[in-house]
Enzyme design. Structure first.
Site, mmCIF file in Angstrom:
data_model
loop_
_atom_site.group_PDB
_atom_site.id
_atom_site.type_symbol
_atom_site.label_atom_id
_atom_site.label_comp_id
_atom_site.label_asym_id
_atom_site.label_seq_id
_atom_site.Cartn_x
_atom_site.Cartn_y
_atom_site.Cartn_z
ATOM 1 N N ALA A 5 1.087 13.959 67.305
ATOM 2 C CA ALA A 5 1.496 15.360 66.852
ATOM 3 C C ALA A 5 1.394 15.706 65.379
ATOM 4 C CB ALA A 5 3.179 15.573 67.157
ATOM 5 N N HIS A 51 -0.622 12.400 77.446
ATOM 6 C CA HIS A 51 0.642 13.168 77.787
ATOM 7 C C HIS A 51 0.513 14.498 78.611
ATOM 8 C CE1 HIS A 51 2.844 10.502 74.498
ATOM 9 N NE2 HIS A 51 2.400 9.860 75.641
ATOM 10 N N THR A 59 0.399 19.621 62.898
ATOM 11 C CA THR A 59 1.517 20.264 62.253
ATOM 12 C C THR A 59 0.825 21.463 61.311
ATOM 13 O OG1 THR A 59 1.511 18.570 60.522
ATOM 14 C CG2 THR A 59 3.257 18.537 62.208
#
Ligand code: NAD
Length: 248
Positions: free
Chosen positions: A26, A122, A30
């Site tokens: 992740a 994912h 950002t």
């Protein structure tokens, strides 16, 4: 080692590797305006209890809440644009200096940047699947459907449609995970970019790569449990690091 020397070492390792892969988390997104889960002050987990909204148990118990709260929290993902780190990886692939991206992200930003070889461990926000009959629905159709009914139902069997995200408690997609493991055994260089390396089972992939003889590079804002095994560690902003990788 000074930071310019560490950047140069990253460049040298990339140029000299035969099969390089990147594991992203992740933190690479950002700077595209998508918060990660755990960064203090901005992480998503400070806003919501993941087990209440983003677990398969919660989805089965209360799919309405997932659609009303969870999907809303993820809605800005589709408007996000790739940043300099996504673009760097796409360029490295184009120049045959990078063979594969394995990502934990669901935002699709690697593909938007132009990367071709991406394994999404994912899931993604492009499609959903009927839990009753397995029929596939595009995210556009799902978003259209939830204007009328929440949760959205399959027009063939009436089953609940779930976006193709891996929720807490879901198994990882077997095919993708096997391909990722094989690539980790095969690679001679693994870069980790923007991952805390604490989410299982992805946290085991760097160990698999190292056990197969690969060199490890870690580019992340904070330290990880793999830092001691890495050839190069650079702690800092990924956008700044990517900007200084002048290889193309
Ligand atoms: P994580 O939140 O556990 O870790 C992110 C890491 O990136 C942290 O160590 C943080 O210090 C670092 N980081 C954040 N911004 C950075 C920056 N600008 N420069 C350098 N480092 C930065 O995320 P994870 O390891 O990917 O694992 C958690 C889960 O997060 C995964 O399951 C993934 O599916 C999910 N997730 C994905 C997205 C997305 O698709 N963009 C967003 C939030 C969460």
């Amino acid at each position: 080692m000074k930071s310019e020397k560490r950047i140069q070492k990253v460049v040298d390792l990339l140029i000299n590797s035969k099969y390089a892969l990147v594991l992203t988390g992740a933190g690479i997104s950002t700077d595209s305006g998508i918060p990660d889960f755990r960064s203090p002050g901005s992480g998503l987990w400070e806003k919501v209890d993941p087990m209440e909204v983003f677990s398969s148990f919660a989805f089965q118990r209360n799919p309405r809440r997932f659609y009303e709260e969870g999907l809303k929290m993820l809605s800005h993902f589709s408007a996000a644009k790739p940043n300099i780190s996504h673009l760097l990886l796409a360029k490295l692939e184009e120049k045959s200096l990078l063979n594969l991206i394995i990502t934990q992200n669901i935002d699709g930003l690697h593909q938007k940047a132009g990367s071709q070889n991406v394994i999404e461990l994912h899931g993604n926000l492009r499609e959903g699947t009927c839990l009753g009959c397995g029929r596939k629905y595009s995210m556009e159709t799902i978003l259209e459907k939830i204007k009328d009914e929440i949760p959205p139902l399959c027009h063939m069997c009436g089953g609940i449609i779930k976006p193709d995200l891996i929720l807490f408690g879901d198994m990882l997609p077997e095919r993708e995970y096997n391909l990722a493991q094989e690539a980790c055994l095969r690679c001679d260089l693994m870069l980790v970019m923007g991952s805390s390396l604490i989410v299982a089972p992805v946290d085991r992939l760097p160990a698999t790569a190292v056990s197969g003889g690969a060199k490890l590079i870690i580019l992340n804002a904070e330290r990880t449990i793999y830092d001691r095994q890495a050839e190069v560690v650079i702690n800092g902003s990924l956008s700044q690091i990517s900007e200084s990788i002048d290889i193309l």
